[in-house]
Design an enzyme around this catalytic site. Structure first.
Site, PDB file in Angstrom:
ATOM      1  N   TYR A 164       0.809  -1.199   0.025  1.00 37.43           N
ATOM      2  CA  TYR A 164      -0.006  -0.207  -0.037  1.00 37.43           C
ATOM      3  C   TYR A 164       0.918   1.179   0.143  1.00 37.43           C
ATOM      4  CZ  TYR A 164      -3.540   3.528   1.510  1.00 37.43           C
ATOM      5  OH  TYR A 164      -4.199   4.389   1.514  1.00 37.43           O
ATOM      6  N   ASP A 259       9.561   2.916  -0.794  1.00 38.45           N
ATOM      7  CA  ASP A 259       8.600   3.783   0.512  1.00 38.45           C
ATOM      8  C   ASP A 259       9.018   3.491   1.687  1.00 38.45           C
ATOM      9  OD1 ASP A 259       6.169   4.726   1.436  1.00 38.45           O
ATOM     10  OD2 ASP A 259       4.806   3.705   0.107  1.00 38.45           O
ATOM     11  N   LYS A 288       4.204   9.595   8.358  1.00 39.52           N
ATOM     12  CA  LYS A 288       3.911   9.060   9.909  1.00 39.52           C
ATOM     13  C   LYS A 288       5.147   9.766  10.652  1.00 39.52           C
ATOM     14  CE  LYS A 288       1.784   4.910   8.097  1.00 39.52           C
ATOM     15  NZ  LYS A 288       0.356   5.200   8.313  1.00 39.52           N
TER      16      LYS A 288
HETATM   17  C1  LIG Z   1       4.027   2.383   3.062  1.00 34.66           C
HETATM   18  C2  LIG Z   1       2.759   3.505   2.948  1.00 34.66           C
HETATM   19  N1  LIG Z   1       2.925   4.294   1.931  1.00 34.66           N
HETATM   20  C3  LIG Z   1       2.213   5.538   1.934  1.00 34.66           C
HETATM   21  C4  LIG Z   1       1.092   5.527   2.676  1.00 34.66           C
HETATM   22  C5  LIG Z   1       0.138   6.637   2.680  1.00 34.66           C
HETATM   23  O1  LIG Z   1       0.145   7.385   3.643  1.00 34.66           O
HETATM   24  P1  LIG Z   1      -0.964   8.541   4.011  1.00 34.66           P
HETATM   25  O2  LIG Z   1      -2.056   7.833   4.632  1.00 34.66           O
HETATM   26  O3  LIG Z   1      -0.410   9.481   4.840  1.00 34.66           O
HETATM   27  O4  LIG Z   1      -1.378   9.087   2.832  1.00 34.66           O
HETATM   28  C6  LIG Z   1       1.015   4.351   3.987  1.00 34.66           C
HETATM   29  C7  LIG Z   1      -0.225   4.570   4.980  1.00 34.66           C
HETATM   30  O5  LIG Z   1      -1.089   4.809   4.994  1.00 34.66           O
HETATM   31  C8  LIG Z   1       1.731   3.563   4.041  1.00 34.66           C
HETATM   32  O6  LIG Z   1       1.927   2.422   4.796  1.00 34.66           O
HETATM   33  N1  LIG Z   2      -1.139   0.551   7.700  1.00 37.90           N
HETATM   34  C1  LIG Z   2      -2.283   1.325   7.049  1.00 37.90           C
HETATM   35  C2  LIG Z   2      -2.117   2.761   7.456  1.00 37.90           C
HETATM   36  O1  LIG Z   2      -1.352   3.116   7.993  1.00 37.90           O
HETATM   37  C3  LIG Z   2      -3.382   3.516   6.632  1.00 37.90           C
HETATM   38  C4  LIG Z   2      -4.123   4.646   7.503  1.00 37.90           C
HETATM   39  C5  LIG Z   2      -5.183   4.841   7.035  1.00 37.90           C
HETATM   40  O2  LIG Z   2      -5.712   4.735   5.579  1.00 37.90           O
HETATM   41  O3  LIG Z   2      -5.965   5.456   7.502  1.00 37.90           O
END
Ligand SMILES: Cc1ncc(COP(=O)(O)O)c(C=O)c1O
Ligand SMILES: NCC(=O)CCC(=O)O
Length: 455
Positions: A164, A259, A288
Site C-alpha cells: 500500500y 517507500d 508518519k
Molecule cells: C507504506 C505506505 N505508503 C504510503 C502510505 C500513505 O500515507 P498517508 O495515509 O499519509 O497518505 C501509507 C499509509 O498509510 C503506507 O503505509
Molecule cells: N497501515 C495502513 C495505514 O497506515 C493507513 C492508515 C489509513 O489509511 O487511515
C-alpha cells in the site's frame, strides 16, 4: 465490566454516572457520524469492517494509552498507525507545537525550521541530497511516481501485490491496508488507461521482476516497493531483495522508489534501509513519524533528480500547507528525541509483546506464525510450513481468529489494529505497566481465538 479502566466523565461524550456508561457512547457517536460522514469514518481502516463491532471514538491519548468517548482507557497498539514512536502527546512535542502555534499557524511561505527538518532527515540517510515536504504519504508516493516518469520519460510503473502506497490512482491496484481488509482488488473511479500503466507483481519474486523488465524494459519508469511490506500484515523482504530490485531497475535505466512512509524513522534511525543498507534507492518517501503525529510527509533523492521538481525542473508539485510550521515543529522535535534509547525500547517492547502473544496462542493450540520487520510485527493464523512471503499466501489465513483475538483484547482494554492485514505499532512509552496490561489480557484472548469459528 472488563479490565479497561473508566477514567470518568467526559464533557464531549456526555454524562457518565458512577463509572457506568449510560447507553453506549461509542455507538451513539458512530450512528451520528454515519449520518454525515461516509461510513462514519474519514479513513476506511477505522471502520472495524473486517472485525465487526463499533469503532471507538477517541477523545484523548497520552503515552501508551488512548481514551474513548465513553471514558474507557486502552493500551494502544495502533499509535495513530505509526507516527507516535515516542508515545502520545509527548510533552516536548506538544510544547514545540504550542510554542510554534503562538507565532502563527501557516504562512504559505518558507520558514527556517523546514530547512532544519530537511537537514535532519538527510543526515540520517546520507545518499539523499534534497528533500521536498508534502502533507501526506499519498502525496509523497504520488509525487515520486510523477517525478520518476518525468525524469525517465517513461510511462510504466511496477508495484507489488499487497503493498500500500496511499490512495493515488496509479497505486490502488491489488493494494494492501484497507483494500486488503475490504477484499477490494482496486478502486472504482480509476480509469482503465491509468490502471494499465501499473504492472502488479508478486512480492519477493525477483524472477517476475526480471521478466517484466525483459518484456517492457524501455517503458518502465520505476519500481516502487515498501521498504518492508507492512500493509498485508508484516511481510519482510527476502534478504537482498531490495538491493536486487535496485540492481535490476538500474540495469534497465529505471528508478527504485523505496517507500519508507510506514517504516521510516520507526524501525531504526534510518528506517528499514538502516537495517538493510548496501544499496541505493533513487527516491525515498517518508510519512508518519517524520511528522510527529501532524500531517507531514516527504520525498528525497539525489539533487539531479529532486531538482527536476518545479520551480527548478519541469515536474510540477505544490501544496498550500506543505511544510506547515506546526507539523514541522512536531516532526523535528520527534526526530531529535528519537535516540538510541528510544529504538532500544521499541525493540524490547516489540519482542516482549510479540513473543507473549505467540506463546499465549501456542498454549491454546492456535496455529500461527509471528511476522517481524524490525520493531513492526503481526501474526498470520493457520498452518504455514514457512513464513508467508507474498500477498497470495497471507490471504489464505484464518482471519476469523484475529477477529476474536481483537475483540477479546479490546474488551480487556487493549486496542489492536482492527484488521489482520495491519502491523501492530509499539511506542517507546510502553512502560512495564502498559506491557503488563497487555500480557494479562492475552490468555483469555488466545482462548477466544482458539474457540473462534469462521462466520
Ligand atoms: C507504506 C505506505 N505508503 C504510503 C502510505 C500513505 O500515507 P498517508 O495515509 O499519509 O497518505 C501509507 C499509509 O498509510 C503506507 O503505509
Ligand atoms: N497501515 C495502513 C495505514 O497506515 C493507513 C492508515 C489509513 O489509511 O487511515
Amino acid at each position: 465490566m472488563s479490565a479497561a479502566q473508566n477514567t470518568g466523565p467526559n464533557s464531549e461524550a456526555g454524562a457518565i454516572a458512577d463509572g457506568a456508561a449510560i447507553g453506549d457512547v461509542n455507538l451513539a457517536q458512530f450512528e451520528r457520524a454515519q449520518r454525515v460522514i461516509p461510513g462514519g469514518v474519514n479513513s476506511p481502516v477505522r471502520a472495524f469492517r473486517s472485525v465487526g463491532g463499533t469503532p471507538r471514538f477517541m477523545v484523548s491519548a497520552r503515552g501508551p494509552y488512548i481514551t474513548d468517548a465513553q471514558g474507557r482507557e486502552y493500551v494502544d497498539l495502533v499509535a495513530s498507525w505509526g507516527p507516535a514512536i515516542l508515545g502520545h502527546a509527548h510533552p516536548a512535542v506538544v510544547e514545540a507545537v504550542q510554542r510554534t502555534a503562538a507565532n502563527g499557524l501557516s504562512f504559505g511561505a518558507s520558514t527556517p525550521a523546514e530547512t532544519e527538518l530537511a537537514e535532519a532527515v538527510l543526515a540520517r540517510l546520507p545518499f539523499l541530497e534534497k528533500l521536498r515536504l508534502v502533507s501526506t504519504g499519498t502525496e509523497a508516493t504520488m509525487t515520486a511516481i510523477r517525478l520518476a516518469r518525468g525524469f525517465t520519460g517513461r510511462p510504466l510503473l511496477i508495484k507489488f501485490a499487497g503493498h500500500y502506497h496511499g490512495h493515488s490512482d496509479s497505486l490502488l491496484a491489488e493494494a494492501g491496508s484497507g483494500l486488503a481488509t475490504l477484499s477490494l482488488p482496486g478502486s472504482a473511479g480509476v480509469t482503465e488507461a491509468t490502471a494499465a500503466q501499473t504492472l502488479v507483481l508478486p512480492y519477493n519474486d525477483l524472477d517476475a521482476v526480471r521478466a517484466a523488465f525483459e518484456q517492457n524494459g524501455p517503458d518502465i519508469a520505476a519500481v516502487i516497493t515498501e521498504a518492508a511490506a507492512a500493509n498485508m500484515g508484516v511481510v519482510p523482504p527476502d534478504e537482498g531483495f531490495n538491493a536486487a530490485l535496485a540492481d535490476i531497475a538500474h540495469e534497465f535505466g529505471a528508478l527504485l522508489i523505496l517507500d519508507e512512509v510506514l517504516t521510516g524513522f520507526r524501525v531504526s534511525e534510518a528506517g528499514y534501509w538502516g537495517l538493510d543498507r548496501g544499496y541505493t534507492p533513487d527516491l525515498v518517501t517518508f510519512g508518519k513519524v517524520v511528522g510527529g503525529g501532524m500531517p507531514l510527509a516527504a520525498l528525497g533523492g539525489r539533487a539531479e533528480l529532486m531538482d527536476y521538481l518545479a520551480p527548478t525542473g519541469p515536474v510540477y508539485q505544490a501544496g498550500t500547507l506543505s511544510g506547515n510550521p506546526l507539523a514541522v515543529a512536531a516532526g523535528l522535535t520527534t526526530l531529535q528525541l528519537a535516540d538510541e534509547a528510544v529504538y532500544d525500547r521499541l525493540d524490547v517492547v516489540a519482542e516482549t509483546v510479540s513473543s507473549a502473544v505467540s506463546n499465549a496462542l501456542s498454549a491454546e493450540g492456535v496455529a500461527h506464525r509471528v511476522q517481524r520487520a524490525g520493531n513492526l510485527f503481526s501474526f498470520v493464523f493457520g498452518d504455514f510450513a514457512a513464513a508467508p512471503r507474498t500477498y497470495a499466501e497471507v490471504q489464505t489465513q484464518e482471519a476469523f481468529r484475529y477477529r476474536a483475538l481483537f475483540h477479546a483484547m479490546l474488551d480487556a482494554g487493549v486496542s489492536l489494529p482492527p484488521s489482520v492485514f495491519e502491523a501492530w505499532f509499539v511506542t517507546a512509552a510502553h512502560d512495564d505497566a502498559a506491557v503488563s496490561r497487555i500480557l494479562e489480557a492475552l490468555p483469555a484472548a488466545a482462548r477466544a481465538a482458539a474457540a473462534a469459528r469462521p462466520e
